[in-house]
Design a protein around this motif. Structure first.
Motif: not given
Length: 362
Positions: A216-225, A74-92
């Motif tokens: 912080f007791r997040l739901p699905s802590p390893f992914f969301l954290g 789950q932590a690896v998928v969290g890293c994957l999702v975080a790294s897939s967000i590009s700052a380039d989308i914000f100007p568009v």
């Protein structure tokens, strides 16, 4: 469903010693994943092992994925999702934010309504259908669904069936505008050169994010954290992470096995009975998003294929490949809208599920 054929190696796993169940599961997982990859279906590395695990779980397998391995996946998928967000989308997004926000919220509202109807008609239990109708972020939503009380197995069944249907529909629609026969998925480099700094950053984000999620007791802590911490580090500090394909494949396998091994024949029968309604909801969502694409194209003069791929409800990887192959498609517009929906679904998904759960109890 009980009489449905299973691979011979899977039959009667209760008779096989526990130590030998893992090798059998591994072999069948490789066969399933390989077949899905050859068929060019999306998420093959997750769906293949999940199908193998479902076959094993419904035939008496007693092995289970250790919690530490599931948490690290789950932590690896969290890293994957975080790294897939590009700052380039914000100007568009900033340039077209009213359009993007309107399309995303309309899509979320339509998918939530479909999920609410399936739940209201008691086709699926609780908020399972709401999570399973989520228009994007399939793996993330599956991981969070269990923490919010939904049946993770049925959520996965709904979401990955939709990912396959949406991706295949997008490919067929693209053929109406552009010759996609030459589209090739880039070759996978399973063992790329190791970048010590990026690899260390990945392990650091996974470790700190996972521990913070637990603290912080997040739901699905390893992914969301990991996702929250990784996004801050990635976008705020410009830190890049390295996630080699072999590591992602192992993580997808752990997640697929964790979900699939918990399937029972009763759950499988329930999924089969609900299949017509689930497919109907998928078709309805695809048609709704196609209608949004038509309106965007006609009212704003956007290329029809660009509009359709941008509003396609899921299958972002497949959509990116198709969009990149078509010269006249505005790839930045497509990926900005897809990414905006992805983020909004992650942010509002749990709140929508709780709202629907409250309305169902009233």
């Amino acid at each position: 469903m009980d009489s449905s054929p299973n691979p011979p190696a899977i039959e009667h796993l209760t008779r096989i010693h526990k130590a030998w169940q893992w090798p059998v599961l591994m072999v069948v997982s490789v066969l399933f994943a390989g077949a899905l990859e050859l068929a060019a279906l999306p998420a093959a590395l997750l769906i293949g092992p999940m199908l193998a695990a479902i076959a094993a779980g419904t035939n008496g397998a007693t092995v289970r994925v250790p919690r530490v391995l599931f948490g690290s996946a789950q932590a690896v998928v969290g890293c994957l999702v975080a790294s897939s967000i590009s700052a380039d989308i914000f100007p568009v997004f900033y340039k077209e934010w009213p359009l993007f926000l309107g399309v995303v919220m309309a899509t979320v509202a339509a998918s939530s309504l479909l999920g609410w109807l399936i739940s209201r008609w008691r086709i699926l239990p609780g908020t399972t259908a709401v999570w399973g109708s989520s228009p994007g972020a399939a793996t993330a939503m599956v991981l969070m669904a269990g923490a919010f009380g939904a049946d993770q197995r049925l959520v996965a069944f709904m979401l990955y069936l939709r990912v396959i249907c949406v991706s295949m529909t997008a490919a067929l629609v693209a053929k109406l505008w552009v010759d996609t026969s030459g589209i090739e998925v880039p070759a996978i480099v399973w063992f790329p050169p190791v970048d010590p700094q990026r690899l260390a950053a990945t392990f650091g984000v996974a470790l700190v994010g996972g521990l913070a999620g637990k603290l912080f007791r997040l739901p699905s802590p390893f992914f969301l954290g990991t996702f929250i911490f990784g996004t801050v580090i990635h976008l705020g500090l410009g830190v890049t992470m390295q996630l080699p394909p072999w590591r992602l494949a192992l993580s997808y396998t752990m997640i697929g096995w964790s979900i699939g091994l918990n399937f029972t024949r009763a759950v499988l029968r329930h999924a089969a009975r609900a299949l017509p309604q689930i497919v109907g909801s998928i078709i309805a969502l695809i048609v709704f998003c196609g209608g949004l694409a038509f309106l965007i194209s006609r009212l704003l003069g956007i290329d029809p294929l660009t509009a359709y791929l941008a509003t396609s409800p899921g299958g972002m990887d497949s959509v990116a490949i198709i969009a990149a192959a078509a010269q006249h498609v505005d790839l930045s517009f497509v990926m900005a809208l897809q990414s905006a929906r992805f983020l909004i679904v992650l942010l509002v998904g749990p709140s929508v599920a709780r709202l629907v759960a409250r309305s169902l109890r009233e």
